[in-house]
Motif scaffolding. Structure first.
Motif, PDB file in Angstrom:
ATOM      1  N   LEU A   6       0.860  -1.178   0.000  1.00 46.14           N
ATOM      2  CA  LEU A   6       0.000   0.000   0.000  1.00 46.14           C
ATOM      3  C   LEU A   6       0.897   1.229   0.000  1.00 46.14           C
ATOM      4  CD1 LEU A   6      -2.634  -1.042   2.707  1.00 46.14           C
ATOM      5  CD2 LEU A   6      -2.766  -1.328   0.234  1.00 46.14           C
ATOM      6  N   VAL A   7       0.402   2.312  -0.527  1.00 40.10           N
ATOM      7  CA  VAL A   7       1.174   3.547  -0.658  1.00 40.10           C
ATOM      8  C   VAL A   7       0.813   4.487   0.483  1.00 40.10           C
ATOM      9  CG1 VAL A   7       1.590   5.548  -2.151  1.00 40.10           C
ATOM     10  CG2 VAL A   7       1.321   3.274  -3.144  1.00 40.10           C
ATOM     11  N   CYS A   8       1.816   5.198   0.988  1.00 43.76           N
ATOM     12  CA  CYS A   8       1.580   6.148   2.073  1.00 43.76           C
ATOM     13  C   CYS A   8       2.283   7.469   1.777  1.00 43.76           C
ATOM     14  CB  CYS A   8       2.046   5.567   3.404  1.00 43.76           C
ATOM     15  SG  CYS A   8       3.785   5.160   3.484  1.00 43.76           S
ATOM     16  N   GLN A   9       1.995   8.433   2.628  1.00 33.10           N
ATOM     17  CA  GLN A   9       2.629   9.747   2.497  1.00 33.10           C
ATOM     18  C   GLN A   9       4.142   9.569   2.487  1.00 33.10           C
ATOM     19  OE1 GLN A   9       0.819  13.240   3.946  1.00 33.10           O
ATOM     20  NE2 GLN A   9       2.545  13.690   5.262  1.00 33.10           N
ATOM     21  N   GLY A  10       4.808  10.271   1.601  1.00 35.88           N
ATOM     22  CA  GLY A  10       6.254  10.149   1.470  1.00 35.88           C
ATOM     23  C   GLY A  10       6.666   9.223   0.341  1.00 35.88           C
ATOM     24  N   ALA A  11       5.692   8.577  -0.307  1.00 37.09           N
ATOM     25  CA  ALA A  11       6.012   7.720  -1.454  1.00 37.09           C
ATOM     26  C   ALA A  11       6.681   8.575  -2.524  1.00 37.09           C
ATOM     27  CB  ALA A  11       4.740   7.084  -2.010  1.00 37.09           C
ATOM     28  N   VAL A  12       7.670   8.005  -3.186  1.00 40.67           N
ATOM     29  CA  VAL A  12       8.399   8.736  -4.215  1.00 40.67           C
ATOM     30  C   VAL A  12       7.773   8.433  -5.573  1.00 40.67           C
ATOM     31  CG1 VAL A  12      10.655   9.127  -5.281  1.00 40.67           C
ATOM     32  CG2 VAL A  12      10.505   8.620  -2.833  1.00 40.67           C
ATOM     33  N   CYS A  13       7.422   9.499  -6.290  1.00 42.82           N
ATOM     34  CA  CYS A  13       6.783   9.374  -7.600  1.00 42.82           C
ATOM     35  C   CYS A  13       7.629  10.072  -8.652  1.00 42.82           C
ATOM     36  CB  CYS A  13       5.399  10.009  -7.575  1.00 42.82           C
ATOM     37  SG  CYS A  13       4.288   9.267  -6.369  1.00 42.82           S
ATOM     38  N   LYS A  25       2.099  13.661  -1.033  1.00 40.36           N
ATOM     39  CA  LYS A  25       1.577  14.258   0.189  1.00 40.36           C
ATOM     40  C   LYS A  25       0.077  14.002   0.246  1.00 40.36           C
ATOM     41  CE  LYS A  25       1.141  18.841   1.293  1.00 40.36           C
ATOM     42  NZ  LYS A  25       1.602  20.209   1.301  1.00 40.36           N
ATOM     43  N   VAL A  26      -0.379  13.395   1.340  1.00 42.73           N
ATOM     44  CA  VAL A  26      -1.801  13.080   1.498  1.00 42.73           C
ATOM     45  C   VAL A  26      -2.509  14.291   2.097  1.00 42.73           C
ATOM     46  CG1 VAL A  26      -3.460  11.576   2.670  1.00 42.73           C
ATOM     47  CG2 VAL A  26      -1.344  10.618   1.749  1.00 42.73           C
ATOM     48  N   ASN A  27      -3.461  14.838   1.361  1.00 41.81           N
ATOM     49  CA  ASN A  27      -4.198  16.023   1.800  1.00 41.81           C
ATOM     50  C   ASN A  27      -5.663  15.744   2.114  1.00 41.81           C
ATOM     51  OD1 ASN A  27      -1.989  17.802   1.379  1.00 41.81           O
ATOM     52  ND2 ASN A  27      -2.431  17.817  -0.805  1.00 41.81           N
ATOM     53  N   SER A  52      -2.853  19.228  -6.461  1.00 38.83           N
ATOM     54  CA  SER A  52      -1.453  19.454  -6.093  1.00 38.83           C
ATOM     55  C   SER A  52      -1.158  18.619  -4.855  1.00 38.83           C
ATOM     56  CB  SER A  52      -1.213  20.938  -5.826  1.00 38.83           C
ATOM     57  OG  SER A  52      -1.483  21.678  -6.982  1.00 38.83           O
ATOM     58  N   THR A  53      -0.756  17.400  -5.066  1.00 38.28           N
ATOM     59  CA  THR A  53      -0.615  16.452  -3.976  1.00 38.28           C
ATOM     60  C   THR A  53       0.809  15.938  -3.788  1.00 38.28           C
ATOM     61  OG1 THR A  53      -1.621  14.479  -3.000  1.00 38.28           O
ATOM     62  CG2 THR A  53      -1.279  14.453  -5.374  1.00 38.28           C
ATOM     63  N   VAL A  73       0.216  18.183 -11.292  1.00 34.56           N
ATOM     64  CA  VAL A  73      -1.202  18.142 -10.935  1.00 34.56           C
ATOM     65  C   VAL A  73      -1.734  16.764 -11.306  1.00 34.56           C
ATOM     66  CG1 VAL A  73      -3.488  19.115 -11.363  1.00 34.56           C
ATOM     67  CG2 VAL A  73      -1.499  20.617 -11.345  1.00 34.56           C
ATOM     68  N   VAL A  74      -2.368  16.110 -10.345  1.00 35.03           N
ATOM     69  CA  VAL A  74      -2.972  14.802 -10.598  1.00 35.03           C
ATOM     70  C   VAL A  74      -4.464  15.005 -10.827  1.00 35.03           C
ATOM     71  CG1 VAL A  74      -3.522  12.564  -9.565  1.00 35.03           C
ATOM     72  CG2 VAL A  74      -1.261  13.568  -9.206  1.00 35.03           C
ATOM     73  N   THR A  75      -4.954  14.483 -11.962  1.00 35.45           N
ATOM     74  CA  THR A  75      -6.390  14.575 -12.244  1.00 35.45           C
ATOM     75  C   THR A  75      -7.116  13.281 -11.891  1.00 35.45           C
ATOM     76  OG1 THR A  75      -6.027  13.932 -14.546  1.00 35.45           O
ATOM     77  CG2 THR A  75      -6.110  16.299 -14.052  1.00 35.45           C
ATOM     78  N   GLN A  76      -6.393  12.154 -11.902  1.00 33.28           N
ATOM     79  CA  GLN A  76      -6.996  10.882 -11.488  1.00 33.28           C
ATOM     80  C   GLN A  76      -5.910   9.834 -11.280  1.00 33.28           C
ATOM     81  OE1 GLN A  76      -9.649   9.637 -14.621  1.00 33.28           O
ATOM     82  NE2 GLN A  76      -8.040   8.599 -15.752  1.00 33.28           N
TER      83      GLN A  76
END
Length: 156
Positions: A6-13, A25-27, A52-53, A73-76
């Motif tokens: 599972l992916v969490c905050q701090g995952a590198v993309c 960043k989880v908002n 902007s995540t 920017v992530v749209t989906q």
């Protein structure tokens, strides 16, 4: 789900068209943590984490924009796990092979190169570990053997 993290905050993309990675960043929620014994850093990422995540909101220079600065920017999201839904935001959890769409780069141009979870060794891990393997891997962590004294009696 077959052994996917599972992916969490701090995952590198990273973006296929960018020059540098950025951290997720989880908002959208602030209560559901994974892989975080103190529950303070690793928020669970979901498919509703859009917009902007990212921490810096840039993947460096964008080759789709003639190497001008990227504005991430992530749209989906696609490839998320629909069997786990976070109550707080109604989001389904992201997996390490989930991908994101950017309006500039297109469908699935953003990929996760590190899911963000970090293995932490704790007492329960040591209890369950095979002691013979632990002695081989890390002899300094094993308890020293107690010396065996031989007792001799003088029978005079």
């Amino acid at each position: 789900m077959s052994e996917k993290h599972l992916v969490c905050q701090g995952a590198v993309c990273k973006c296929n068209f960018g020059t540098t990675p950025d951290k997720l960043k989880v908002n959208t929620q602030s209560r559901r943590y994974i892989n975080d014994k103190d529950g303070k850093q690793k928020l669970t990422a979901t498919h509703v984490d859009i917009g902007s995540t990212f921490e810096k909101n840039t993947f460096g220079s964008c080759s789709k924009k003639n190497n001008t600065p990227c504005t991430a920017v992530v749209t989906q999201w696609s490839g998320y796990y629909d069997k786990i839904i976070i109550e707080d935001n109604g989001g389904m959890v992201l997996l390490e092979d989930s991908k994101a769409t950017c309006p500039i780069g297109g469908t699935d141009c953003i990929t996760i190169i590190n899911h963000g979870q970090i293995a932490e060794l704790g007492p329960k891990n040591m209890e369950k570990a095979d002691q013979d393997i632990m002695k081989e891997l890390c002899p300094i962590l094993t308890e020293p053997e107690k010396p065996q004294h031989s007792l001799t009696f003088n029978t005079r």
